[in-house]
Design an enzyme around this catalytic site. Structure first.
Site, PDB file in Angstrom:
ATOM      1  N   GLU B  52       0.805  -1.234   0.000  1.00 40.79           N
ATOM      2  CA  GLU B  52       0.000   0.000   0.000  1.00 40.79           C
ATOM      3  C   GLU B  52       0.835   1.279   0.000  1.00 40.79           C
ATOM      4  O   GLU B  52       0.310   2.366  -0.193  1.00 40.79           O
ATOM      5  CB  GLU B  52      -0.975  -0.001   1.170  1.00 40.79           C
ATOM      6  CG  GLU B  52      -0.294  -0.070   2.520  1.00 40.79           C
ATOM      7  CD  GLU B  52      -1.267  -0.537   3.602  1.00 40.79           C
ATOM      8  OE1 GLU B  52      -1.222   0.040   4.698  1.00 40.79           O
ATOM      9  OE2 GLU B  52      -2.059  -1.452   3.321  1.00 40.79           O
ATOM     10  N   HIS B  53       2.139   1.155   0.221  1.00 38.38           N
ATOM     11  CA  HIS B  53       2.975   2.353   0.228  1.00 38.38           C
ATOM     12  C   HIS B  53       3.522   2.685  -1.156  1.00 38.38           C
ATOM     13  O   HIS B  53       4.244   3.662  -1.315  1.00 38.38           O
ATOM     14  CB  HIS B  53       4.134   2.180   1.217  1.00 38.38           C
ATOM     15  CG  HIS B  53       3.655   1.913   2.603  1.00 38.38           C
ATOM     16  ND1 HIS B  53       2.953   2.861   3.338  1.00 38.38           N
ATOM     17  CD2 HIS B  53       3.727   0.807   3.388  1.00 38.38           C
ATOM     18  CE1 HIS B  53       2.631   2.343   4.514  1.00 38.38           C
ATOM     19  NE2 HIS B  53       3.081   1.095   4.567  1.00 38.38           N
ATOM     20  N   LEU B  54       3.179   1.852  -2.144  1.00 36.37           N
ATOM     21  CA  LEU B  54       3.707   2.089  -3.494  1.00 36.37           C
ATOM     22  C   LEU B  54       3.057   3.318  -4.113  1.00 36.37           C
ATOM     23  O   LEU B  54       1.897   3.638  -3.835  1.00 36.37           O
ATOM     24  CB  LEU B  54       3.452   0.865  -4.385  1.00 36.37           C
ATOM     25  CG  LEU B  54       4.309  -0.366  -4.067  1.00 36.37           C
ATOM     26  CD1 LEU B  54       3.818  -1.566  -4.862  1.00 36.37           C
ATOM     27  CD2 LEU B  54       5.775  -0.076  -4.380  1.00 36.37           C
TER      28      LEU B  54
END
Lengths: 85, 160
Positions: B52-54
């Protein structure tokens, strides 16, 4: 060897090399596409298609097995296109 | 002008979820040309498990799937045209090759891919196609030569 034959051989070598993803000088007249360049039936049909397009001729698919090296390709195309090289 | 819905496409292509990558055919001229769409969604398997941090760029639809979707669109044109002409090809549909492919943009979840494909050359059970992929008024790919073939029996020993 006549100039016309030389020119046609170079054009065919160019087509074959492009499809097989090698340099044109790697394609010798009698070197087997399958054994030396790992060609398969799909590459063969691509070579045939490009030749048909360039010279606006039809080559029967029954000729494919014969087209195993540059010289054989030349002979098949010369015959179909009526080249008098 | 021929249009096809997803139910029709399933009767033409052997592909099934999650690798059936053509949603709808907007226009089809048998033997000549097809325009079809594939909607990219966040629920595509290719996005499953992405961290989800991409950044947003990580969600660009993969070029490999774009080319496959294009190839399937071409196959719809080819197989539909053959069936209309009363020529049935028996065998396995195989992706042969893609050459002269230029990717000039990306598609993201929510975008609709629109493929325009023309049959370039038909040689027996081998179809050479070319065309473009658009998202709205942005062309994101140009495909110079895509080969699809039908081969009898299993696909052993063909292609690479």
């Amino acid at each position: 060897m006549s100039e016309a034959r030389e020119k046609h051989l170079d054009e065919l070598r160019e087509i074959v090399a492009e499809v097989l993803e090698v340099e044109p000088e790697e394609i010798t007249e009698t070197g087997s596409f399958v054994e030396e360049h790992e060609a398969d039936s799909l590459r063969a049909i691509e070579i045939l298609a490009r030749i048909e397009k360039k010279y606006k001729i039809d080559i029967p698919q029954s000729e494919l097995p014969r087209m195993e090296n540059l010289k054989a390709v030349y002979d098949v195309v010369a015959n179909q296109a009526g080249w008098q090289d | 002008m021929v249009t096809l819905e997803h139910a029709d496409i399933r009767r033409i292509l052997p592909h099934r979820h999650p690798v059936l990558l053509v949603d709808r055919v907007l226009d089809l001229e048998p033997g000549v040309r097809i325009v079809a769409t594939k909607t990219v969604t966040g629920s595509e398997p290719c996005y499953a498990g992405l961290d989800e941090h991409l950044p947003a760029s990580a969600y660009a639809y993969p070029a490999s799937l774009l080319v496959e979707s294009f190839g399937q669109t071409g196959a719809v044109l080819w197989l539909y045209s053959a069936a209309t002409a009363g020529e049935r090809s028996e065998g396995t549909l195989i992706f042969g090759s893609a050459r002269e492919v230029t990717i000039t943009g990306s598609a993201y979840p929510g975008d609709v891919l629109r493929h325009t494909v023309e049959i370039d050359q038909l040689i027996g059970d081998n179809a050479f196609m070319r065309g473009e992929t658009w998202v709205g008024d942005r062309r994101i790919a140009t495909l110079g030569s895509v080969l699809a073939v039908v081969r009898e029996g299993l696909a052993a020993g063909t292609g690479s």
